[in-house]
Design a protein around this motif. Structure first.
Motif, short mmCIF file in Angstrom:
data_model
loop_
_atom_site.label_atom_id
_atom_site.label_comp_id
_atom_site.label_asym_id
_atom_site.label_seq_id
_atom_site.Cartn_x
_atom_site.Cartn_y
_atom_site.Cartn_z
N LEU A 10 5.62 4.14 2.09
CA LEU A 10 6.16 5.35 2.71
C LEU A 10 6.89 5.02 4.02
O LEU A 10 8.01 5.46 4.25
CB LEU A 10 5.04 6.35 2.96
N VAL A 11 6.27 4.21 4.87
CA VAL A 11 6.88 3.84 6.15
C VAL A 11 8.13 3.00 5.92
O VAL A 11 9.16 3.20 6.57
CB VAL A 11 5.85 3.12 7.05
N ALA B 127 4.57 1.29 13.51
CA ALA B 127 4.15 1.13 12.12
C ALA B 127 5.26 0.48 11.29
O ALA B 127 4.98 -0.27 10.35
CB ALA B 127 3.76 2.48 11.52
N GLU B 128 6.51 0.76 11.64
CA GLU B 128 7.63 0.14 10.93
C GLU B 128 7.67 -1.36 11.20
O GLU B 128 7.93 -2.15 10.30
CB GLU B 128 8.95 0.81 11.33
N ARG C 271 5.06 -3.14 11.89
CA ARG C 271 3.91 -3.67 11.16
C ARG C 271 4.23 -3.86 9.69
O ARG C 271 3.92 -4.88 9.10
CB ARG C 271 2.71 -2.73 11.33
N VAL C 272 4.90 -2.88 9.07
CA VAL C 272 5.21 -2.99 7.64
C VAL C 272 6.19 -4.14 7.41
O VAL C 272 6.09 -4.84 6.40
CB VAL C 272 5.69 -1.66 7.04
N THR D 111 0.86 -1.18 0.00
CA THR D 111 0.00 0.00 0.00
C THR D 111 0.90 1.24 0.00
O THR D 111 2.10 1.14 0.29
CB THR D 111 -0.90 0.03 1.25
N GLU D 112 0.33 2.39 -0.30
CA GLU D 112 1.12 3.62 -0.27
C GLU D 112 1.65 3.89 1.14
O GLU D 112 2.79 4.32 1.31
CB GLU D 112 0.30 4.81 -0.78
N ASP D 113 0.84 3.61 2.16
CA ASP D 113 1.29 3.79 3.54
C ASP D 113 2.47 2.87 3.86
O ASP D 113 3.46 3.29 4.46
CB ASP D 113 0.15 3.52 4.53
N GLU D 114 2.36 1.60 3.47
CA GLU D 114 3.45 0.65 3.71
C GLU D 114 4.73 1.10 3.00
O GLU D 114 5.81 1.07 3.58
CB GLU D 114 3.06 -0.75 3.22
N GLU E 153 11.05 5.19 4.77
CA GLU E 153 11.66 5.94 5.88
C GLU E 153 12.58 5.03 6.70
O GLU E 153 13.70 5.41 7.05
CB GLU E 153 10.58 6.55 6.77
N ASP F 115 9.06 3.38 15.18
CA ASP F 115 7.62 3.51 15.36
C ASP F 115 7.01 2.13 15.12
O ASP F 115 7.49 1.37 14.27
CB ASP F 115 7.06 4.52 14.34
#
Length: 149
Positions: free
Chosen positions: A11-12, A32-33, A35-36, A6-9, A15, A30
């Motif tokens: 982007l994270v 989220a990292e 999770r990705v 996904t775009e969110d995945e 980074e 974070d």
């Protein structure tokens, strides 16, 4: 091979990889990292047939050999020429060093973060080269070092 994120995945993940490229430290800043990375692992589990073959470890070793830079190997003579000393520690002491840098707060001076990052990286590399599993510890709330401004 094509991987869909996904775009969110994306982007994270970008980074996370950018920080690693700059510092040579692979650390989760974070959740989220984390999770990705879990999501990416799940995607790879679905497409890598090698995971289920008897010779998986050999295929992994061969793939690592093909991807590894020759200059990336630790060489005792080169390390000595750089003025580095051998330091004999027990694995639990090395794990301790590898985990301490995670306690450095984001507002710590860059020189402190960089020095601890170098120690952590070398600690993790020593464990890896010894074939010892390393599971990073996540600091508990309030466990981070305090930095006076």
């Amino acid at each position: 091979m094509q991987l869909n994120l996904t775009e969110d995945e994306a982007l994270v993940l970008f980074e996370l990889l950018s920080r690693f490229s700059e510092d040579s430290i692979l650390g989760i800043a974070d959740q989220a990292e984390q999770r990705v990375l879990w999501n990416l692992q799940a995607i790879l589990e679905q497409v890598l047939l090698e995971l289920f073959q008897e010779n998986y470890q050999q295929q992994l070793a061969t793939a690592r050999d093909r991807l590894r830079d020759d200059a990336g190997l630790t060489n005792a003579d080169q390390e000595q020429q750089k003025g580095r000393l051998a330091l004999w520690l027990e694995p639990n002491q090395i794990r301790f060093l590898a985990n301490e840098w995670r306690k450095i707060p984001p507002n710590a001076p860059e020189t402190v973060r960089k020095k601890w990052g170098e120690v952590a990286f070398r600690s993790m590399a020593a464990l890896h080269q010894a074939g010892i599993e390393y599971e990073p510890e996540t600091p508990q709330s309030g466990e981070a070092y305090q930095v006076d401004q």
